[in-house]
Structures are given as C-alpha cells and as structure tokens.
Design a protein around this motif. Structure first.
Motif, PDB file in Angstrom:
ATOM      1  N   GLY A 187       0.829  -1.201   0.000  1.00 51.25           N
ATOM      2  CA  GLY A 187       0.000   0.000   0.000  1.00 51.25           C
ATOM      3  C   GLY A 187       0.859   1.244   0.000  1.00 51.25           C
ATOM      4  N   ASN A 188       0.689   2.071   1.029  1.00 50.62           N
ATOM      5  CA  ASN A 188       1.440   3.336   1.090  1.00 50.62           C
ATOM      6  C   ASN A 188       2.449   3.355   2.234  1.00 50.62           C
ATOM      7  OD1 ASN A 188      -0.257   3.525   3.270  1.00 50.62           O
ATOM      8  ND2 ASN A 188      -0.934   5.614   2.861  1.00 50.62           N
ATOM      9  N   GLU A 189       2.865   2.161   2.682  1.00 53.78           N
ATOM     10  CA  GLU A 189       3.856   2.064   3.746  1.00 53.78           C
ATOM     11  C   GLU A 189       5.058   1.248   3.283  1.00 53.78           C
ATOM     12  OE1 GLU A 189       1.701   2.076   7.986  1.00 53.78           O
ATOM     13  OE2 GLU A 189       1.045   0.411   6.729  1.00 53.78           O
ATOM     14  N   ILE A 190       6.211   1.564   3.845  1.00 52.22           N
ATOM     15  CA  ILE A 190       7.439   0.827   3.552  1.00 52.22           C
ATOM     16  C   ILE A 190       7.524  -0.369   4.494  1.00 52.22           C
ATOM     17  CG2 ILE A 190       9.953   0.942   3.423  1.00 52.22           C
ATOM     18  CD1 ILE A 190       9.596   4.038   3.270  1.00 52.22           C
ATOM     19  N   LYS A 191       7.887  -1.512   3.933  1.00 53.35           N
ATOM     20  CA  LYS A 191       8.079  -2.715   4.745  1.00 53.35           C
ATOM     21  C   LYS A 191       9.324  -3.429   4.258  1.00 53.35           C
ATOM     22  CE  LYS A 191       5.327  -6.584   6.594  1.00 53.35           C
ATOM     23  NZ  LYS A 191       4.079  -7.370   6.412  1.00 53.35           N
ATOM     24  N   ILE A 192      10.273  -3.635   5.157  1.00 56.26           N
ATOM     25  CA  ILE A 192      11.496  -4.329   4.772  1.00 56.26           C
ATOM     26  C   ILE A 192      11.710  -5.559   5.648  1.00 56.26           C
ATOM     27  CG2 ILE A 192      12.563  -2.181   3.978  1.00 56.26           C
ATOM     28  CD1 ILE A 192      14.414  -2.356   6.459  1.00 56.26           C
ATOM     29  N   SER A 193      12.390  -6.534   5.094  1.00 60.04           N
ATOM     30  CA  SER A 193      12.748  -7.727   5.850  1.00 60.04           C
ATOM     31  C   SER A 193      13.985  -7.466   6.690  1.00 60.04           C
ATOM     32  CB  SER A 193      12.997  -8.896   4.892  1.00 60.04           C
ATOM     33  OG  SER A 193      13.601  -9.978   5.552  1.00 60.04           O
ATOM     34  N   GLU A 194      15.008  -6.889   6.050  1.00 59.95           N
ATOM     35  CA  GLU A 194      16.258  -6.616   6.754  1.00 59.95           C
ATOM     36  C   GLU A 194      17.145  -5.730   5.889  1.00 59.95           C
ATOM     37  OE1 GLU A 194      18.567 -10.159   7.347  1.00 59.95           O
ATOM     38  OE2 GLU A 194      18.282 -10.855   5.292  1.00 59.95           O
ATOM     39  N   TYR A 195      18.184  -5.194   6.518  1.00 59.97           N
ATOM     40  CA  TYR A 195      19.263  -4.550   5.769  1.00 59.97           C
ATOM     41  C   TYR A 195      20.567  -5.112   6.310  1.00 59.97           C
ATOM     42  CZ  TYR A 195      19.672  -1.402   9.827  1.00 59.97           C
ATOM     43  OH  TYR A 195      19.816  -0.886  11.090  1.00 59.97           O
ATOM     44  N   VAL A 196      21.452  -5.492   5.396  1.00 58.90           N
ATOM     45  CA  VAL A 196      22.653  -6.230   5.791  1.00 58.90           C
ATOM     46  C   VAL A 196      23.811  -5.905   4.853  1.00 58.90           C
ATOM     47  CG1 VAL A 196      21.392  -8.200   6.758  1.00 58.90           C
ATOM     48  CG2 VAL A 196      21.993  -8.208   4.339  1.00 58.90           C
ATOM     49  N   PHE A 226       6.728 -11.259   5.186  1.00 53.19           N
ATOM     50  CA  PHE A 226       7.321 -10.998   6.502  1.00 53.19           C
ATOM     51  C   PHE A 226       8.179  -9.734   6.437  1.00 53.19           C
ATOM     52  CE2 PHE A 226       7.340 -15.802   7.760  1.00 53.19           C
ATOM     53  CZ  PHE A 226       5.956 -15.772   7.758  1.00 53.19           C
ATOM     54  N   GLY A 227       8.181  -8.989   7.516  1.00 57.75           N
ATOM     55  CA  GLY A 227       9.005  -7.793   7.556  1.00 57.75           C
ATOM     56  C   GLY A 227       8.515  -6.795   8.581  1.00 57.75           C
ATOM     57  N   LYS A 228       9.155  -5.650   8.600  1.00 53.86           N
ATOM     58  CA  LYS A 228       8.871  -4.593   9.571  1.00 53.86           C
ATOM     59  C   LYS A 228       8.538  -3.306   8.825  1.00 53.86           C
ATOM     60  CE  LYS A 228      11.082  -1.855  13.222  1.00 53.86           C
ATOM     61  NZ  LYS A 228      12.351  -1.594  13.955  1.00 53.86           N
ATOM     62  N   LYS A 229       7.470  -2.633   9.264  1.00 55.83           N
ATOM     63  CA  LYS A 229       7.102  -1.362   8.661  1.00 55.83           C
ATOM     64  C   LYS A 229       7.980  -0.249   9.216  1.00 55.83           C
ATOM     65  CE  LYS A 229       2.288  -2.630   7.808  1.00 55.83           C
ATOM     66  NZ  LYS A 229       0.855  -2.341   8.121  1.00 55.83           N
ATOM     67  N   ILE A 230       8.452   0.604   8.318  1.00 56.82           N
ATOM     68  CA  ILE A 230       9.305   1.725   8.727  1.00 56.82           C
ATOM     69  C   ILE A 230       8.860   2.981   7.983  1.00 56.82           C
ATOM     70  CG2 ILE A 230      11.304   0.275   9.274  1.00 56.82           C
ATOM     71  CD1 ILE A 230      12.508   1.134   6.573  1.00 56.82           C
ATOM     72  N   SER A 231       9.307   4.123   8.454  1.00 55.50           N
ATOM     73  CA  SER A 231       8.993   5.395   7.815  1.00 55.50           C
ATOM     74  C   SER A 231      10.030   5.710   6.740  1.00 55.50           C
ATOM     75  CB  SER A 231       8.973   6.515   8.853  1.00 55.50           C
ATOM     76  OG  SER A 231      10.296   6.742   9.353  1.00 55.50           O
ATOM     77  N   PRO A 263       7.721  -1.784  -6.012  1.00 56.61           N
ATOM     78  CA  PRO A 263       6.510  -1.170  -5.440  1.00 56.61           C
ATOM     79  C   PRO A 263       6.796   0.014  -4.527  1.00 56.61           C
ATOM     80  CG  PRO A 263       6.426  -3.573  -5.257  1.00 56.61           C
ATOM     81  CD  PRO A 263       7.821  -3.213  -5.663  1.00 56.61           C
ATOM     82  N   TYR A 264       8.025   0.110  -4.051  1.00 60.21           N
ATOM     83  CA  TYR A 264       8.390   1.134  -3.071  1.00 60.21           C
ATOM     84  C   TYR A 264       9.133   2.317  -3.692  1.00 60.21           C
ATOM     85  CZ  TYR A 264       7.300  -2.650   0.175  1.00 60.21           C
ATOM     86  OH  TYR A 264       6.668  -3.651   0.864  1.00 60.21           O
ATOM     87  N   LEU A 265       9.187   2.384  -5.007  1.00 61.89           N
ATOM     88  CA  LEU A 265      10.034   3.380  -5.667  1.00 61.89           C
ATOM     89  C   LEU A 265       9.743   4.818  -5.227  1.00 61.89           C
ATOM     90  CD1 LEU A 265      12.336   3.662  -7.696  1.00 61.89           C
ATOM     91  CD2 LEU A 265      10.631   3.902  -9.497  1.00 61.89           C
ATOM     92  N   PRO A 266       8.485   5.268  -5.109  1.00 63.94           N
ATOM     93  CA  PRO A 266       8.255   6.651  -4.663  1.00 63.94           C
ATOM     94  C   PRO A 266       8.860   6.931  -3.294  1.00 63.94           C
ATOM     95  CG  PRO A 266       6.228   5.669  -5.514  1.00 63.94           C
ATOM     96  CD  PRO A 266       7.218   4.566  -5.377  1.00 63.94           C
ATOM     97  N   PHE A 267       8.760   5.961  -2.389  1.00 70.83           N
ATOM     98  CA  PHE A 267       9.283   6.139  -1.036  1.00 70.83           C
ATOM     99  C   PHE A 267      10.812   6.076  -1.026  1.00 70.83           C
ATOM    100  CE2 PHE A 267       5.367   3.393  -0.775  1.00 70.83           C
ATOM    101  CZ  PHE A 267       4.484   4.456  -0.694  1.00 70.83           C
ATOM    102  N   ILE A 268      11.365   5.263  -1.927  1.00 66.69           N
ATOM    103  CA  ILE A 268      12.829   5.178  -2.046  1.00 66.69           C
ATOM    104  C   ILE A 268      13.399   6.511  -2.512  1.00 66.69           C
ATOM    105  CG2 ILE A 268      14.691   4.139  -3.414  1.00 66.69           C
ATOM    106  CD1 ILE A 268      13.023   1.497  -3.280  1.00 66.69           C
ATOM    107  N   PHE A 269      12.744   7.142  -3.490  1.00 73.01           N
ATOM    108  CA  PHE A 269      13.195   8.459  -3.948  1.00 73.01           C
ATOM    109  C   PHE A 269      13.143   9.462  -2.794  1.00 73.01           C
ATOM    110  CE2 PHE A 269      13.180   8.908  -8.808  1.00 73.01           C
ATOM    111  CZ  PHE A 269      13.633   7.608  -8.978  1.00 73.01           C
TER     112      PHE A 269
END
Length: 319
Positions: A51-60, A100-105, A132-138
């Motif tokens: 939807g309109n939220e960012i959700k990531i599994s991890e960053y490594v 699976f993942g965590k929602k972040i801003s 799907p997250y391209l607008p938020f990535i920018f």
C-alpha cells in the motif's frame, strides 16, 4: 578522485524531487509495474500486496553478490517485503511472497541508507524487490543525500519492469543487476504467476542498456563497480533452453560485451516441490551445457559459478 553517483546532479537540479512527486501521484492509480493494477495505493493494497507504507525484511552487508558489487565488506542490501512476481521457487519467499518484515517510515529508510554507508561501510546500496516502493525510495534518497549519502545505487531486479518506470530511474540508478528468468511468457506464467514476463523483460533489459550502454566503470583502488549492467541468468533444471535463449537474446539484441552472471545455485524451495521440472537440483551437465553455449556465443565478460553440482546417472537409483 571520488566518482559521484549520477543522482547527485538530479538532486541539485531539483529533478529528483520532481520525479518523487510524480511517482507518488502515480500511486493514486498505480501503474509502476507491468501488472498495471490501477489500485489507489494511497488507500488500498495493490496486486504487489503493498500500500502506502514501507516494509522491509532486513538490511545487511550482503556477501553473495558478484565480486565487483561486494568489495571488501559486502553490498549494502535492503530487502523489501512483497514482490510483483510469484516465483514458486523463490529463495526469499519468507519476505517476498509471504510478506514478513517490519514497517518503517521514509526517514527511517533514509537513515538505513546512511548507516550502510557510514557505519557498515557497504560497497553500494543494493535494493532488492524494490519496485513497489520506488516513490518512497526516492523520498528516502533525498533525505539521505541531505545527510551526506553518496553510494551508487544497485537496482536488483527480476526485469519484470515497466519502461515508463525505468525511465524515471535514469541517472538515479547507476548499476542494474537484472535477471532474465525465462524467454517464454507461458513458462513465466507457470512458474512466476505473471502472464507477460518475457514481453516486458526483454524491453526492460533494452531500456537498461539504453541508459547505461557498455559502460562498466570500476574504481581502480577499491575494485568496486560504480556504473554498469550485470545480467543474471539462473539456470533452472529441465529448462536449460530458456537460459540458452536468454544468452542468444543478449548477443543478438543487446551486446556480447555485456557482463553476464551465469548462476548454478538453484534450490527447490518454497512451492518448487509441487512442480515436477523444478522439484530437483540442477545437474552439473545441464549447467555445463549452458556454460559451453556462453563461450560459443563469444561472451567474455562476467562470471560463472563452480558449486559442487550433482551428476546425473543413468540408473533410476540416482535420478
């Protein structure tokens, strides 16, 4: 002299901000990927299950990429939850398929970019299943640039991409790490749940090549890639002709100078056991046949793998 990523010029001109705003507007009738679901993702969830939220599994710090992408410390992998495809053998199924993942801003994502650069000393920013997250990535990139972010961006892609969306990534993404999964829409529908994989993927690879060309800029000191294209082909059991057709496409419609990463690491995970052709590991002879074809076509740039693959025996006991 430091090699600055292309997005710095877009940031300074304000173009990066304009593209972000345009991408957010497109979420009202989302058409970021070839599924063209037209869902208002500001209020609902699209076919990508985002939807309109960012959700990531991890960053490594991810050591599993090609040598020029990982440097001494590893690529700065950010693994986003959900995906535009439904690959039955996806090795990342826990987050790409099951969500699976965590929602972040957006600010938290920007802080992750900065942490990967400043504390973790990543070679780059490696964005996985990110479309799907391209607008938020920018938006997060703008935030991070203002905090001193300067890593090159790797777009780690299935190549199931919209041309219009890819054009918005021109001079934002310096490195395309793109798969060619299949060269058949029928096979793509069967194993990845999209009806038009090859129709879109071949155009996407051509667009990536239009943007980057044969440039392959590696920093002499760090041996880290700063700008270029790498095409990955995962050889699938019983489907070696798909890999060979992909190589033929690259030679005759792209360039034999392009860097190819031919992978033998297929594992029958997730739902693969339910599909007879994909329910086993790759045989050594299958991979070798594709390697031989790679050389026959004259490719000289890239990588092959040397895992200890199984040997196919004639006896049913071993099959």
């Amino acid at each position: 002299m430091d090699i600055l990523p292309s997005y710095m010029k877009l940031y300074e001109s304000g173009e990066l901000h304009r593209r972000r705003d345009y991408l957010i507007k497109r979420l009202e009738e989302c058409d970021l990927c070839p599924r063209q679901c037209k869902v208002n993702r500001l209020k609902n969830v699209g076919s990508c299950r985002v939807g309109n939220e960012i959700k990531i599994s991890e960053y490594v710090l991810y050591p599993g990429e090609e040598p020029v992408l990982k440097g001494e410390n590893g690529a700065g992998g950010v693994f986003f939850s959900n995906c535009t495809m439904r690959c039955v053998y996806c090795q990342n199924f826990n987050f790409s398929q099951l969500g699976f993942g965590k929602k972040i801003s957006t600010e938290e994502l920007g802080e992750i970019f900065l942490k990967l650069q400043n504390e973790m000393k990543a070679a780059n920013l490696d964005l996985v299943t990110a479309t799907p997250y391209l607008p938020f990535i920018f938006d997060a990139l703008i935030y991070a640039v203002e905090g001193g972010f300067r890593l090159p961006i790797v777009w780690n892609s299935s190549s199931y991409e919209s041309i219009e969306t890819l054009k918005l990534m021109e001079d934002v993404v310096d490195i395309y790490l793109a798969d060619i999964r299949y060269t058949s829409n029928i096979v793509g529908k069967r194993y990845s749940g999209v009806k038009d994989y090859w129709s879109n993927a071949k155009l996407a690879v051509k667009e990536m090549y239009r943007q980057i060309g044969e440039t392959f800029l590696v920093d002499e000191k760090s041996n880290i890639l700063k700008r270029g294209i790498i095409i990955r082909i995962l050889v699938l059991p019983n489907l070696i002709n798909q890999a060979k057709e992909a190589l033929k496409f690259l030679k005759y419609e792209i360039s034999e100078k392009i860097h190819v990463s031919l992978m033998d690491q297929y594992v029958p995970v997730y739902k693969a056991k339910n599909y007879e052709k994909l329910s086993r590991y790759l045989y050594k002879s299958e991979y070798q046949e594709v390697v031989d074809y790679l050389y026959e076509l004259g490719f000289e740039n890239g990588w092959i793998q040397t895992h200890n693959l199984k040997v196919k025996y004639d006896s049913p006991l071993f099959n």
